[in-house]
Design a protein around this motif. Structure first.
Motif, PDB file in Angstrom:
ATOM      1  N   ILE A  35       0.921  -1.237  -0.017  1.00 62.54           N
ATOM      2  CA  ILE A  35      -0.086  -0.057   0.108  1.00 62.54           C
ATOM      3  C   ILE A  35       0.861   1.203   0.021  1.00 62.54           C
ATOM      4  O   ILE A  35       2.214   1.198   0.584  1.00 62.54           O
ATOM      5  CB  ILE A  35      -1.035  -0.152   1.173  1.00 62.54           C
ATOM      6  N   ASP A  36       0.442   2.220  -0.401  1.00 64.62           N
ATOM      7  CA  ASP A  36       1.166   3.515  -0.541  1.00 64.62           C
ATOM      8  C   ASP A  36       1.668   3.699   0.856  1.00 64.62           C
ATOM      9  O   ASP A  36       1.064   3.769   1.849  1.00 64.62           O
ATOM     10  CB  ASP A  36       0.138   4.593  -0.923  1.00 64.62           C
ATOM     11  N   GLY A  37       2.936   4.362   0.986  1.00 67.77           N
ATOM     12  CA  GLY A  37       3.744   4.840   2.175  1.00 67.77           C
ATOM     13  C   GLY A  37       4.113   3.419   2.846  1.00 67.77           C
ATOM     14  O   GLY A  37       4.866   3.427   4.125  1.00 67.77           O
ATOM     15  N   ALA A  38       3.850   2.153   2.259  1.00 64.73           N
ATOM     16  CA  ALA A  38       4.564   0.841   2.837  1.00 64.73           C
ATOM     17  C   ALA A  38       6.149   0.977   2.992  1.00 64.73           C
ATOM     18  O   ALA A  38       6.885   0.390   3.758  1.00 64.73           O
ATOM     19  CB  ALA A  38       3.938  -0.357   2.397  1.00 64.73           C
ATOM     20  N   GLY A  39       6.632   1.726   1.980  1.00 58.97           N
ATOM     21  CA  GLY A  39       8.324   1.831   1.900  1.00 58.97           C
ATOM     22  C   GLY A  39       8.796   1.082   0.647  1.00 58.97           C
ATOM     23  O   GLY A  39      10.162   1.038   0.619  1.00 58.97           O
ATOM     24  N   LYS A  40       8.172   0.514  -0.205  1.00 58.32           N
ATOM     25  CA  LYS A  40       8.856  -0.172  -1.232  1.00 58.32           C
ATOM     26  C   LYS A  40       9.738   0.566  -2.161  1.00 58.32           C
ATOM     27  O   LYS A  40      10.927   0.249  -2.435  1.00 58.32           O
ATOM     28  CB  LYS A  40       7.572  -0.830  -2.277  1.00 58.32           C
ATOM     29  N   SER A  41       9.553   1.687  -2.396  1.00 60.19           N
ATOM     30  CA  SER A  41      10.299   2.610  -3.470  1.00 60.19           C
ATOM     31  C   SER A  41      11.746   2.796  -2.490  1.00 60.19           C
ATOM     32  O   SER A  41      12.466   3.158  -3.289  1.00 60.19           O
ATOM     33  CB  SER A  41       9.585   4.084  -3.794  1.00 60.19           C
ATOM     34  N   THR A  42      11.556   3.136  -1.257  1.00 61.70           N
ATOM     35  CA  THR A  42      12.697   3.148  -0.571  1.00 61.70           C
ATOM     36  C   THR A  42      13.906   1.978  -0.724  1.00 61.70           C
ATOM     37  O   THR A  42      15.221   2.193  -0.927  1.00 61.70           O
ATOM     38  CB  THR A  42      12.657   3.117   0.974  1.00 61.70           C
ATOM     39  N   HIS A  43      13.260   0.809  -0.940  1.00 66.22           N
ATOM     40  CA  HIS A  43      14.504  -0.372  -1.033  1.00 66.22           C
ATOM     41  C   HIS A  43      14.723  -0.678  -2.718  1.00 66.22           C
ATOM     42  O   HIS A  43      15.513  -1.713  -2.722  1.00 66.22           O
ATOM     43  CB  HIS A  43      13.511  -1.568  -0.375  1.00 66.22           C
TER      44      HIS A  43
ATOM     45  N   ASP B 241       8.519  -1.369 -10.205  1.00 63.69           N
ATOM     46  CA  ASP B 241       8.018  -0.869  -9.130  1.00 63.69           C
ATOM     47  C   ASP B 241       6.375  -0.988  -9.309  1.00 63.69           C
ATOM     48  O   ASP B 241       5.879  -0.065  -9.847  1.00 63.69           O
ATOM     49  CB  ASP B 241       8.216   0.658  -8.745  1.00 63.69           C
ATOM     50  N   ARG B 242       5.907  -2.049  -8.772  1.00 58.68           N
ATOM     51  CA  ARG B 242       4.281  -2.376  -9.028  1.00 58.68           C
ATOM     52  C   ARG B 242       4.086  -3.089 -10.339  1.00 58.68           C
ATOM     53  O   ARG B 242       4.534  -2.726 -11.360  1.00 58.68           O
ATOM     54  CB  ARG B 242       3.316  -1.370  -8.955  1.00 58.68           C
ATOM     55  N   PHE B 243       3.194  -3.989 -10.304  1.00 60.10           N
ATOM     56  CA  PHE B 243       2.729  -4.555 -11.567  1.00 60.10           C
ATOM     57  C   PHE B 243       1.297  -5.205 -11.270  1.00 60.10           C
ATOM     58  O   PHE B 243       0.528  -4.592 -10.498  1.00 60.10           O
ATOM     59  CB  PHE B 243       3.718  -6.072 -11.774  1.00 60.10           C
TER      60      PHE B 243
ATOM     61  N   ALA C 113       4.233  12.691   6.256  1.00 61.02           N
ATOM     62  CA  ALA C 113       5.449  13.398   6.464  1.00 61.02           C
ATOM     63  C   ALA C 113       6.027  13.759   5.299  1.00 61.02           C
ATOM     64  O   ALA C 113       7.067  14.691   5.446  1.00 61.02           O
ATOM     65  CB  ALA C 113       6.256  12.293   7.561  1.00 61.02           C
ATOM     66  N   THR C 114       5.583  13.109   4.280  1.00 58.25           N
ATOM     67  CA  THR C 114       6.747  13.522   3.055  1.00 58.25           C
ATOM     68  C   THR C 114       6.044  14.263   1.873  1.00 58.25           C
ATOM     69  O   THR C 114       6.821  14.892   1.264  1.00 58.25           O
ATOM     70  CB  THR C 114       7.194  11.980   2.507  1.00 58.25           C
ATOM     71  N   ARG C 115       4.730  14.283   1.520  1.00 60.36           N
ATOM     72  CA  ARG C 115       4.665  14.775   0.312  1.00 60.36           C
ATOM     73  C   ARG C 115       2.940  15.144  -0.030  1.00 60.36           C
ATOM     74  O   ARG C 115       2.230  14.940   0.863  1.00 60.36           O
ATOM     75  CB  ARG C 115       4.768  13.750  -0.728  1.00 60.36           C
ATOM     76  N   ASP C 116       2.914  15.778  -1.098  1.00 61.44           N
ATOM     77  CA  ASP C 116       1.380  16.250  -1.482  1.00 61.44           C
ATOM     78  C   ASP C 116       0.945  14.851  -2.177  1.00 61.44           C
ATOM     79  O   ASP C 116       1.949  14.048  -2.928  1.00 61.44           O
ATOM     80  CB  ASP C 116       1.578  17.191  -2.652  1.00 61.44           C
TER      81      ASP C 116
ATOM     82  N   PHE D  72      -4.891   8.286  -5.376  1.00 63.48           N
ATOM     83  CA  PHE D  72      -4.893   7.040  -4.404  1.00 63.48           C
ATOM     84  C   PHE D  72      -4.519   7.319  -3.109  1.00 63.48           C
ATOM     85  O   PHE D  72      -5.380   6.658  -2.174  1.00 63.48           O
ATOM     86  CB  PHE D  72      -4.252   5.983  -5.019  1.00 63.48           C
ATOM     87  N   GLU D  73      -3.591   7.969  -2.961  1.00 61.70           N
ATOM     88  CA  GLU D  73      -3.207   8.225  -1.623  1.00 61.70           C
ATOM     89  C   GLU D  73      -4.195   9.127  -0.751  1.00 61.70           C
ATOM     90  O   GLU D  73      -4.056   9.216   0.568  1.00 61.70           O
ATOM     91  CB  GLU D  73      -1.789   9.259  -1.661  1.00 61.70           C
ATOM     92  N   GLN D  74      -5.120   9.906  -1.599  1.00 61.21           N
ATOM     93  CA  GLN D  74      -5.966  10.364  -0.585  1.00 61.21           C
ATOM     94  C   GLN D  74      -7.247   9.765  -0.282  1.00 61.21           C
ATOM     95  O   GLN D  74      -8.225  10.059   0.701  1.00 61.21           O
ATOM     96  CB  GLN D  74      -6.541  11.741  -1.458  1.00 61.21           C
TER      97      GLN D  74
ATOM     98  N   THR E 298       7.574  -2.553   9.166  1.00 59.46           N
ATOM     99  CA  THR E 298       7.393  -1.648  10.389  1.00 59.46           C
ATOM    100  C   THR E 298       8.927  -1.565  11.012  1.00 59.46           C
ATOM    101  O   THR E 298       9.169  -0.928  11.956  1.00 59.46           O
ATOM    102  CB  THR E 298       6.431  -2.263  11.514  1.00 59.46           C
ATOM    103  N   ARG E 299       9.791  -2.406  10.544  1.00 57.88           N
ATOM    104  CA  ARG E 299      11.254  -2.620  11.064  1.00 57.88           C
ATOM    105  C   ARG E 299      11.909  -1.304  10.329  1.00 57.88           C
ATOM    106  O   ARG E 299      11.557  -0.928   9.417  1.00 57.88           O
ATOM    107  CB  ARG E 299      11.788  -3.791  10.780  1.00 57.88           C
ATOM    108  N   SER E 300      13.262  -1.365  11.066  1.00 54.58           N
ATOM    109  CA  SER E 300      14.326  -0.198  10.317  1.00 54.58           C
ATOM    110  C   SER E 300      14.462  -0.910   9.138  1.00 54.58           C
ATOM    111  O   SER E 300      14.726  -1.929   8.669  1.00 54.58           O
ATOM    112  CB  SER E 300      15.288  -0.250  11.371  1.00 54.58           C
TER     113      SER E 300
END
Ligand SMILES: Nc1ncnc2c1ncn2[C@@H]1O[C@H](COP(=O)(O)OP(=O)(O)OP(=O)(O)O)[C@@H](O)[C@H]1O
Ligand SMILES: Cc1cn([C@H]2C[C@H](O)[C@@H](COP(=O)(O)O)O2)c(=O)[nH]c1=O
Length: 207
Positions: free
Chosen positions: A14-22, A95-97, A148-151, A155-157, A187-189
């Motif tokens: 889901i949006d904000g889960a952190g996938k793009s970070t990794h 990044d998603r399919f 905390a991060t963006r407009d 979907f994110e709304q 949820t981990r570091s």
């Protein structure tokens, strides 16, 4: 000698889960093993797909139009980027399919899963990811990260019940296809998550 087909890895959550970070970490880990790769996103991944992304993330539209545009973008992405990469032996990261269409249009919006099955069969009957990372977090954690991060885009709304249904459909798909899904407790570091990603990738690289 025939060229060995590359591996196809997808990143979901889901949006904000952190996938793009990794994704950059996964990309660097694979390239360190000497493997060429392409990395792209959905909707998007091609010039036409990026135009469709802009429409679908910002315009209101009928639910079925939304699903069809996701698959239109995907058709182009497969034809222009994913299939050629896999055929020449490179790995493809997306990044998603299609799991995102099941989760968001099916779970979140309530489109009949049979319609998504039909689109999947039409657009990529012979292609499935070799590995899907599902970055999973409770809704409140994802929401706090996004806020905390963006407009926020269309979907994110969406409200909590939309994301609850989206997350449930992701988890249902992960249970349906356990051989390709790896659920990552996000949820981990970031460091703990990346240690787990490295060990999963090392197993795939050795296979
Ligand atoms: N494990 C983590 N711990 C703390 N913060 C994190 C973690 N993972 C990601 N973040 C932060 O959360 C925010 C959202 O992360 P990211 O953009 O990777 O999410 P996403 O799932 O790709 O979202 P979207 O699908 O909407 O693009 C970023 O600010 C990122 O730094
Ligand atoms: C592929 C795909 C994506 N979506 C949604 C999911 C996200 O909210 C956006 C893409 O933005 P991201 O944060 O950069 O991942 O699009 C969807 O609803 N259906 C799909 O098939």
């Amino acid at each position: 000698m025939t060229q060995q087909r590359g591996k196809f890895i997808t990143f979901e959550g889901i949006d904000g889960a952190g996938k793009s970070t990794h994704i950059a970490f996964v990309s660097a880990h694979i390239q360190r093993a000497g493997i060429a790769l392409v990395s792209s996103r959905e909707p998007g991944g091609t010039p036409l797909g990026e135009k469709l992304r802009d429409l679908v993330l910002h315009e209101k539209m009928h639910l079925e139009t939304e699903a069809l545009l996701m698959f239109a973008s995907r058709r182009e992405h497969i034809a222009q980027v994913i299939a050629p990469a896999l055929e020449r032996g490179a790995w493809a990261l997306s990044d998603r399919f299609t799991d995102a269409s099941f989760a968001y249009q099916g779970g979140g919006r309530g489109l009949a899963l049979s319609k998504l099955d039909a689109l999947e069969q039409w657009v990529h009957p012979d292609l499935q990811p070799d590995l899907t990372f599902l970055f999973d977090v409770p809704l409140d954690v994802a929401r706090a990260r996004l806020d905390a991060t963006r407009d926020l885009d269309k979907f994110e709304q969406e409200k909590a019940d939309f994301f609850a249904a989206t997350r449930n459909e992701y988890l249902r798909r992960a249970a349906q296809f356990p051989q390709r899904f790896r659920i990552i407790d996000s949820t981990r570091s970031i460091e703990a998550i990346q240690a787990e990603l490295a060990s999963i990738l090392d197993a795939l690289l050795a296979a």
